[in-house]
Design an enzyme around this catalytic site. Structure first.
Site: not given
Ligand code: NAD
Length: 497
Positions: A149, A173, A176-177, A226, A281
């Site tokens: 998000f 994909k 969704e937020r 994450s 991140c």
């Molecule tokens: P998230 O992991 O909750 O979601 C990321 C994606 O995974 C979304 O598209 C979501 O729909 C999907 N998802 C969520 N739960 C899932 C599940 N149980 N099974 C399968 N898919 C699932 O992350 P977020 O809260 O949207 O974003 C923040 C996180 O992203 C933080 O941990 C941040 O550090 C990380 N991030 C990392 C980088 C990097 O370059 N390393 C960059 C941006 C964000």
């Protein structure tokens, strides 16, 4: 109610999936729209369209592909403000910060316009008598991007231009937020002349992610999110034979040496810890104060954390906006509670911040902890909010060890005037992106972005040269023409000569 659709085969569609998810305006706390949550039949439709499009797109000369990307670049430039407004409306970040995000994404498009150059192979004449050899990089087929998000424009643009420039079809994909920006991006690629089916958007939650990971028609998955989900995506995607790059969470440390320029260091830390409400991140979430710099550092930081200008992202004079959802706000506040319970010194407390006129918004104030230790939840967890933890250590060696013992390894920085210390840091630190007096060392588009340890699963960083490698596979060709020297059938392993 505004419904945010998929974009499949060039068409906006609500698809077959019956589920919907609320999308909030974080500044007001109100539901602004709903996004469709697709199911396997929606993904099937996108994969079918991509398969058809791939036949022509993969045969399209790189120069022609690049020309489409030049138009994408111009449209992104022209619609920067509209994209930034869509980000602010659903993510909450300040409009000027959202504009910066669009620019960082646009720069990847600019890099990808060099498709004819970046796809050049290598050629060696005369690897043996009358024999030449060369390499080429060819597209994989259909690549999917699953994005978080916190950068609804930049992170999809880390992936899509690279996948498309190298001849693949790409299915996004988004989170969704805050999914509206993904639809704008699809419209921009279409308007630029990209054939339908080359860039598509499927909306959804974890069910769609799992459908992507298991789909035999998808060859590669590029993920950012994450760490627990990155691990899952890597494990399931590779088990299904896909190439996967999965970037995870972070706990970014900045070492503050006693010889640093304290004023500039504090400026850098405040921006890096509290910008975008800490939902980056690459945010600095741990300041490692070395020796006697700690007291003056904490004094200066506390003043700044308490005086942050917090408000709606639509007002560019604000320093930071709200968190993305009520659930996330509750999680961040809960971690601050735990920090207090576990004995950290709460220097600035952002809990309970209320903005007049926006009482239901998901706001929290700038929070600063001192005397944080490695056994505390606020040190161990990625908080992903405007919370900066100060850990005190006696010397540089202890600071470096602290970072290297941390399971994450995304970004890190050091603030010092001493070249020897900076050199020892850049050489010895176990992290993918390192700053020297630069708090958020995000590599430019022509380098590559990625962390180490639990911040990245897979072999390739994103965009830049690593992105080209990720979205292509190598072919090596060895040629001998009939006129060349011939020596009859050979039964031993060929060697040169
Ligand atoms: P998230 O992991 O909750 O979601 C990321 C994606 O995974 C979304 O598209 C979501 O729909 C999907 N998802 C969520 N739960 C899932 C599940 N149980 N099974 C399968 N898919 C699932 O992350 P977020 O809260 O949207 O974003 C923040 C996180 O992203 C933080 O941990 C941040 O550090 C990380 N991030 C990392 C980088 C990097 O370059 N390393 C960059 C941006 C964000």
């Amino acid at each position: 109610m505004n419904i945010i659709p998929h974009v499949i085969g060039g068409v906006h569609t609500e698809g077959q999936g019956a589920r919907r998810s609320d999308v909030f305006n974080p500044a007001t706390g109100e539901v602004a729209s709903q996004v469709v949550l697709g199911d396997r039949s929606d993904l099937e439709a996108a994969v079918t369209a991509a398969k058809q499009a791939f036949v022509k797109w993969s045969e399209t000369p790189p120069l022609t592909r690049a020309r489409v990307l030049f138009k994408v670049r111009d449209l992104l430039e022209a619609r920067r403000d509209e994209l930034a407004s869509a980000i602010t409306a659903e993510h909450g970040k300040i409009h000027s910060d959202a504009l910066g995000e669009v620019t960082r994404g646009l720069e990847v498009v600019e890099f990808a316009t060099a498709a004819p150059e970046i796809l050049k192979g290598e050629f060696t004449e005369q690897v043996s008598r009358g024999i030449d050899a060369y390499t080429m990089r060819q597209p994989l087929g259909i690549a999917a991007g699953i994005t978080p998000f916190n950068f609804p424009v930049m992170v999809p643009l880390w992936m899509a231009p690279m996948a498309i420039a190298t001849g693949n079809c790409f299915i996004l994909k988004p989170s969704e937020r805050d999914p509206s920006a993904s639809v704008l991006l699809a419209d921009i690629f279409k308007e630029a002349g990209l054939p339908d089916g080359v860039f598509q958007v499927v909306q959804g939650d974890k069910d769609m992610v799992n459908a992507i990971l298991e789909h035999p028609g998808i060859q590669a998955v590029s993920f950012v999110g994450s760490t627990p989900i990155a691990k899952h995506v890597y494990a399931i995607g590779t088990a299904h034979g896909k190439r996967v790059q999965a970037l995870g969470g972070a706990k970014n440390h900045a070492i503050v040496m006693p010889d640093c320029d304290l004023e500039k260091t504090v400026d850098a830390l405040v921006g890096a810890a509290y910008g975008s409400a800490g939902e980056r991140c690459m945010a600095i979430s741990v300041a490692v104060a070395v020796g006697d710099v700690a007291d003056s550092l904490v004094d200066a930081l506390s003043e700044r954390a308490r005086n942050l200008k917090i408000g709606a992202g639509t007002d560019n004079s604000n320093d930071m906006g709200p968190l993305v959802t009520a659930q996330h706000l509750a999680r961040v506040s809960g971690l601050v509670d735990q920090g207090v319970e576990q004995g950290a010194t709460l220097v600035a407390d952002g809990r309970g911040f209320v903005l007049s006129g926006h009482e239901k918004g998901f706001f929290i104030g700038g929070t600063l902890f001192d005397n944080v230790t490695t056994d505390m939840a606020i040190y161990q967890e990625e908080i992903f909010g405007p919370v900066l933890c100060v850990v005190r250590v006696p010397d540089f060696a202890s600071a470096l060890k602290l970072i290297n013992d941390n399971p994450y390894g995304n970004g890190t920085a050091i603030f010092t005037r001493d070249g020897d210390t900076a050199r020892a840091f850049t050489h010895g630190v176990k992290a993918g992106m390192v700053g020297v007096n630069v708090p958020i060392p995000v590599p430019m588009a022509f380098h590559s972005f990625g962390g180490w340890k639990d911040s990245l699963f897979g072999d390739h960083h994103m965009h830049g040269p690593e992105g080209v490698r990720f979205f292509t596979r190598l072919k090596a060709v060895t040629t001998r023409w009939p006129e060349g020297i011939r020596s009859g059938a050979e039964f031993v392993m060929p060697t040169h000569g």
